[in-house]
Scaffold this motif. Structure first.
Motif, mmCIF file in Angstrom:
data_model
loop_
_atom_site.group_PDB
_atom_site.id
_atom_site.type_symbol
_atom_site.label_atom_id
_atom_site.label_comp_id
_atom_site.label_asym_id
_atom_site.label_seq_id
_atom_site.Cartn_x
_atom_site.Cartn_y
_atom_site.Cartn_z
ATOM 1 N N GLN A 9 1.045 -0.765 -0.102
ATOM 2 C CA GLN A 9 -0.408 -0.555 -0.337
ATOM 3 C C GLN A 9 0.974 1.558 -0.367
ATOM 4 N N LYS B 264 -5.036 5.187 -2.047
ATOM 5 C CA LYS B 264 -4.604 4.495 -2.790
ATOM 6 C C LYS B 264 -4.658 3.084 -1.292
ATOM 7 N N GLU B 265 -5.200 1.996 -2.527
ATOM 8 C CA GLU B 265 -5.613 1.399 -1.596
ATOM 9 C C GLU B 265 -4.491 -0.464 -2.096
ATOM 10 N N ARG B 266 -5.009 -1.302 -1.301
ATOM 11 C CA ARG B 266 -3.670 -2.746 -0.925
ATOM 12 C C ARG B 266 -4.160 -2.763 -2.087
ATOM 13 N N GLU B 267 -2.659 -2.865 -2.690
ATOM 14 C CA GLU B 267 -2.487 -3.546 -4.187
ATOM 15 C C GLU B 267 -1.542 -4.831 -3.971
ATOM 16 N N ALA C 8 6.533 1.332 -0.581
ATOM 17 C CA ALA C 8 4.930 0.760 0.172
ATOM 18 C C ALA C 8 5.409 0.558 1.648
#
Length: 131
Positions: free
Chosen positions: A39, A45-48, A94
């Motif tokens: 993230q 920003k979303e968790r990727e 991140a």
């Protein structure tokens, strides 16, 4: 119940490498599918999804953005899952999270890309890549 603790984050220059580790507690670790997510610090920003590995290690999945640079692996005897990150880029900056799906994974393939399919999460480790 599984508890997850990530380590190995830090500050590295672009082009460098880091190895993240996730230590898991619990006797049934070997039956869990494991994933890494990240993230970025930007608002909204979303968790990727980054990478995932099946319980046996026989299947591995990667986001397109890290394919060829990152490698996920696990050692069921040591209850650990690792993420080797090479050729790091500033956009890899991140907080990286380890996650567990189990005790018996309920899916495969694209299933692992969604945070909602994981049952347990670590607290994260910061990775910062400077340009």
């Amino acid at each position: 119940q599984v508890q997850l603790v990530e380590s190995g984050g830090g500050l590295v220059q672009a082009g460098g490498s880091l190895r993240l580790s996730c230590a898991a507690s619990g006797r049934t670790f070997s039956s869990y599918a494991m994933g890494w997510f990240r993230q970025a610090p930007a608002p909204g920003k979303e968790r990727e999804f980054v990478a995932a590995i099946s319980w046996s290690g026989g299947s591995r999945y990667y986001a397109d953005s890290v394919k060829g640079r990152f490698t996920i692996s696990r050692d069921n005897a040591k209850n650990t899952v690792n993420l080797q990150m090479n050729s790091l880029k500033p956009e890899d900056t991140a907080v990286y999270y380890c996650a567990a799906d189990g005790p018996v994974s309920r899916g495969a393939g694209a299933y692992y890309r969604f945070p909602r399919n994981y049952d347990y999460w670590g607290q994260g480790t910061q990775v910062t890549v400077s340009s």
